[in-house]
Design a protein around this motif. Structure first.
Motif, PDB file in Angstrom:
ATOM      1  N   LEU A 132       0.846  -1.193   0.000  1.00 56.03           N
ATOM      2  CA  LEU A 132       0.000   0.000   0.000  1.00 56.03           C
ATOM      3  C   LEU A 132       0.883   1.245   0.000  1.00 56.03           C
ATOM      4  O   LEU A 132       1.689   1.457   0.899  1.00 56.03           O
ATOM      5  N   TRP A 133       0.706   2.067  -1.025  1.00 53.05           N
ATOM      6  CA  TRP A 133       1.484   3.295  -1.181  1.00 53.05           C
ATOM      7  C   TRP A 133       0.530   4.479  -1.280  1.00 53.05           C
ATOM      8  O   TRP A 133      -0.609   4.344  -1.729  1.00 53.05           O
ATOM      9  N   LYS A 134       1.018   5.650  -0.882  1.00 49.63           N
ATOM     10  CA  LYS A 134       0.190   6.859  -0.844  1.00 49.63           C
ATOM     11  C   LYS A 134       0.959   8.036  -1.430  1.00 49.63           C
ATOM     12  O   LYS A 134       2.152   8.205  -1.180  1.00 49.63           O
ATOM     13  N   SER A 135       0.228   8.874  -2.185  1.00 40.49           N
ATOM     14  CA  SER A 135       0.759  10.140  -2.672  1.00 40.49           C
ATOM     15  C   SER A 135      -0.219  11.240  -2.277  1.00 40.49           C
ATOM     16  O   SER A 135      -1.432  11.053  -2.357  1.00 40.49           O
ATOM     17  N   VAL A 136       0.294  12.374  -1.846  1.00 41.18           N
ATOM     18  CA  VAL A 136      -0.555  13.514  -1.494  1.00 41.18           C
ATOM     19  C   VAL A 136      -0.372  14.674  -2.470  1.00 41.18           C
ATOM     20  O   VAL A 136      -0.933  15.746  -2.278  1.00 41.18           O
ATOM     21  N   ASP A 137       0.404  14.422  -3.547  1.00 39.91           N
ATOM     22  CA  ASP A 137       0.669  15.481  -4.513  1.00 39.91           C
ATOM     23  C   ASP A 137       0.439  15.027  -5.952  1.00 39.91           C
ATOM     24  O   ASP A 137       1.153  15.413  -6.867  1.00 39.91           O
ATOM     25  N   GLY A 138      -0.577  14.203  -6.135  1.00 43.67           N
ATOM     26  CA  GLY A 138      -0.944  13.768  -7.478  1.00 43.67           C
ATOM     27  C   GLY A 138       0.034  12.802  -8.122  1.00 43.67           C
ATOM     28  O   GLY A 138       0.062  12.685  -9.338  1.00 43.67           O
ATOM     29  N   GLY A 139       0.834  12.121  -7.316  1.00 48.75           N
ATOM     30  CA  GLY A 139       1.751  11.119  -7.847  1.00 48.75           C
ATOM     31  C   GLY A 139       3.162  11.603  -8.068  1.00 48.75           C
ATOM     32  O   GLY A 139       3.977  10.889  -8.646  1.00 48.75           O
TER      33      GLY A 139
END
Length: 172
Positions: A132-139
């Motif tokens: 599970l990976w997360k981006s908070v800046d659109g990738g």
């Protein structure tokens, strides 16, 4: 894959090599009403889609077999559709789950779930860790938020009331 937008329920997106959009809900009269939105690339096949407020992400693989496996991610966040540059730390595995955080109305917060196992002897060179990976800046940048999740395939991601719900081969 075929998904309705999480916010605009009449807006749909479907994928293969091409991503297609439709914004009239169940009023569909003809397949010609679907609008081509983006070409994922020759030999690429869409594996999963997520959309919230028409901010969409679509994962692909191609070829999708163990020999010369490749995967990627495209989005329309920031305006025009484009391929996301994935970090080298991203697992080289099938992307099976995507979720756009509904709390972020800009669509820039997204979660990516990986299928397969992290063990290199199972997936081959470049398998990578994390499911599970997360981006908070659109990738643009990514964080592995797998924490203490077991090393099992993620099949889908749902975000509800500030909670992350993962469907995995082990359970929810």
């Amino acid at each position: 894959p075929f998904r309705a937008d999480a916010f605009y329920k009449d807006h749909w997106i479907a994928g293969g090599q091409y991503l297609w959009t439709y914004d009239k809900g169940f009023a569909l009269q003809s397949s010609s009403e679907w609008v081509p939105a983006f070409n994922q690339g020759t030999g690429h096949s869409t594996t999963t889609i997520a959309s919230d407020r028409d901010h969409a992400y679509a994962a692909w693989c191609g070829p999708c077999n163990p020999d010369a496996f490749a995967r990627g991610l495209s989005t329309n966040v920031g305006g025009a559709w484009h391929q996301v540059t994935l970090p080298s730390a991203f697992p080289n595995r099938y992307i099976s789950g995507l979720a756009v955080d509904p709390a972020d109305q800009s669509g820039r917060t997204v979660y990516v779930g990986f299928n397969g196992f992290s063990r290199r002897w199972v997936e081959g060179p470049g398998a990578g860790l994390g499911h599970l990976w997360k981006s908070v800046d659109g990738g643009v940048t990514w964080s592995d938020v797998s924490g203490t999740l077991p090393d099992v395939p993620v099949n889908d991601i749902v975000l509800r009331a500030g909670k992350i719900i993962l469907a995995t081969d082990l359970g929810v």
